[in-house]
Design a protein around this motif. Structure first.
Motif, short mmCIF file in Angstrom:
data_model
loop_
_atom_site.label_atom_id
_atom_site.label_comp_id
_atom_site.label_asym_id
_atom_site.label_seq_id
_atom_site.Cartn_x
_atom_site.Cartn_y
_atom_site.Cartn_z
N MET A 69 0.83 -1.21 0.00
CA MET A 69 0.00 0.00 0.00
C MET A 69 0.86 1.26 0.00
N ASP A 70 1.98 1.23 0.71
CA ASP A 70 2.89 2.39 0.70
C ASP A 70 3.48 2.62 -0.69
N ARG A 71 3.89 1.55 -1.33
CA ARG A 71 4.54 1.67 -2.64
C ARG A 71 3.57 2.02 -3.77
N TYR A 72 2.41 1.36 -3.76
CA TYR A 72 1.54 1.42 -4.93
C TYR A 72 0.19 2.11 -4.68
N GLY A 73 -0.07 2.57 -3.48
CA GLY A 73 -1.37 3.13 -3.14
C GLY A 73 -1.78 4.30 -4.02
N GLN A 74 -0.91 5.25 -4.20
CA GLN A 74 -1.25 6.45 -4.97
C GLN A 74 -1.48 6.13 -6.44
N GLU A 75 -0.66 5.28 -7.01
CA GLU A 75 -0.85 4.98 -8.43
C GLU A 75 -2.09 4.12 -8.67
N SER A 83 -14.37 9.83 -10.22
CA SER A 83 -14.94 10.23 -8.94
C SER A 83 -13.94 9.86 -7.85
N VAL A 84 -13.55 10.84 -7.06
CA VAL A 84 -12.56 10.59 -6.02
C VAL A 84 -13.10 9.60 -4.99
N ALA A 85 -14.34 9.79 -4.55
CA ALA A 85 -14.92 8.92 -3.53
C ALA A 85 -15.01 7.48 -4.01
N VAL A 86 -15.48 7.27 -5.22
CA VAL A 86 -15.61 5.92 -5.77
C VAL A 86 -14.21 5.32 -5.99
N ALA A 87 -13.28 6.12 -6.46
CA ALA A 87 -11.91 5.63 -6.68
C ALA A 87 -11.27 5.20 -5.36
N GLU A 88 -11.52 5.94 -4.28
CA GLU A 88 -10.99 5.55 -2.97
C GLU A 88 -11.58 4.23 -2.51
N ASP A 89 -12.89 4.05 -2.70
CA ASP A 89 -13.54 2.79 -2.34
C ASP A 89 -12.97 1.63 -3.17
N LEU A 90 -12.82 1.85 -4.45
CA LEU A 90 -12.28 0.80 -5.32
C LEU A 90 -10.85 0.45 -4.92
N THR A 91 -10.07 1.46 -4.56
CA THR A 91 -8.68 1.22 -4.15
C THR A 91 -8.64 0.33 -2.91
N GLN A 92 -9.51 0.61 -1.95
CA GLN A 92 -9.56 -0.25 -0.76
C GLN A 92 -9.93 -1.68 -1.15
N GLU A 93 -10.92 -1.83 -1.99
CA GLU A 93 -11.34 -3.17 -2.43
C GLU A 93 -10.22 -3.89 -3.18
N ILE A 94 -9.47 -3.14 -3.97
CA ILE A 94 -8.35 -3.73 -4.73
C ILE A 94 -7.29 -4.26 -3.78
N PHE A 95 -6.96 -3.51 -2.74
CA PHE A 95 -5.95 -3.97 -1.80
C PHE A 95 -6.46 -5.14 -0.96
N ILE A 96 -7.75 -5.20 -0.71
CA ILE A 96 -8.31 -6.37 -0.03
C ILE A 96 -8.16 -7.61 -0.91
N LYS A 97 -8.48 -7.45 -2.20
CA LYS A 97 -8.28 -8.57 -3.14
C LYS A 97 -6.82 -8.99 -3.19
N CYS A 98 -5.95 -8.03 -3.23
CA CYS A 98 -4.51 -8.31 -3.26
C CYS A 98 -4.11 -9.11 -2.01
N TYR A 99 -4.57 -8.66 -0.86
CA TYR A 99 -4.24 -9.32 0.41
C TYR A 99 -4.72 -10.77 0.41
N LYS A 100 -5.95 -10.98 -0.06
CA LYS A 100 -6.52 -12.32 -0.07
C LYS A 100 -5.85 -13.24 -1.08
N ASN A 101 -5.25 -12.67 -2.12
CA ASN A 101 -4.67 -13.47 -3.20
C ASN A 101 -3.15 -13.43 -3.26
N LEU A 102 -2.50 -12.94 -2.23
CA LEU A 102 -1.03 -12.88 -2.24
C LEU A 102 -0.41 -14.24 -2.49
N TYR A 103 -1.02 -15.28 -1.97
CA TYR A 103 -0.46 -16.62 -2.15
C TYR A 103 -0.46 -17.06 -3.61
N LYS A 104 -1.27 -16.40 -4.45
CA LYS A 104 -1.33 -16.77 -5.87
C LYS A 104 -0.25 -16.11 -6.70
#
Length: 120
Positions: free
Chosen positions: A22-28, A39-60
């Motif tokens: 999240m530190d390295r890639y959060g802004q991009e 939309s900034v608000a929707v983009a922020e929500d999507l970003t959180q969801e993307i990092f959740i997906k990333c966290y759940k799929n790190l093993y892949k």
């Protein structure tokens, strides 16, 4: 900036890894999401969801591509899925529907006080 490797990701604690990601890639990732939804608000929500997906799929993550490429593909697919979703096609944000309605903190407080006085 050193690229994240499969070995480093597998050895480290998952919370430490996701913090680093999240530190390295959060802004991009936020900018990428914004480029899809404008939309900034929707983009922020999507970003959180993307990092959740990333966290759940790190093993892949297998290391066949750079980590950034893998993460971007998750982000792009997630944004495209959002644009095709029922929610995006059928829900109108209140800010779009009432653009000149109460928008600042002071106006919100005044509106709440006015409404409260009007009902008493």
């Amino acid at each position: 900036m050193k690229e994240l490797t499969v070995e480093w990701i597998q050895v480290q604690d998952k919370e430490l890894v996701i913090d680093e990601i999240m530190d390295r890639y959060g802004q991009e990732i936020l900018q990428l999401a914004y480029s899809y939804v404008n939309s900034v608000a929707v983009a922020e929500d999507l970003t959180q969801e993307i990092f959740i997906k990333c966290y759940k799929n790190l093993y892949k993550y297998s290391g066949r591509s750079k980590f950034r490429t893998w993460l971007w593909q998750i982000a792009i697919n997630h944004c495209k899925d959002f644009l095709k979703s029922w929610y995006n096609k059928n829900i109108i944000p209140a800010t779009d529907y009432f653009p000149n309605h109460i928008s600042e903190k002071e106006n919100i407080e005044a509106g709440v006080c006015f409404t409260a006085r009007g009902t008493i």
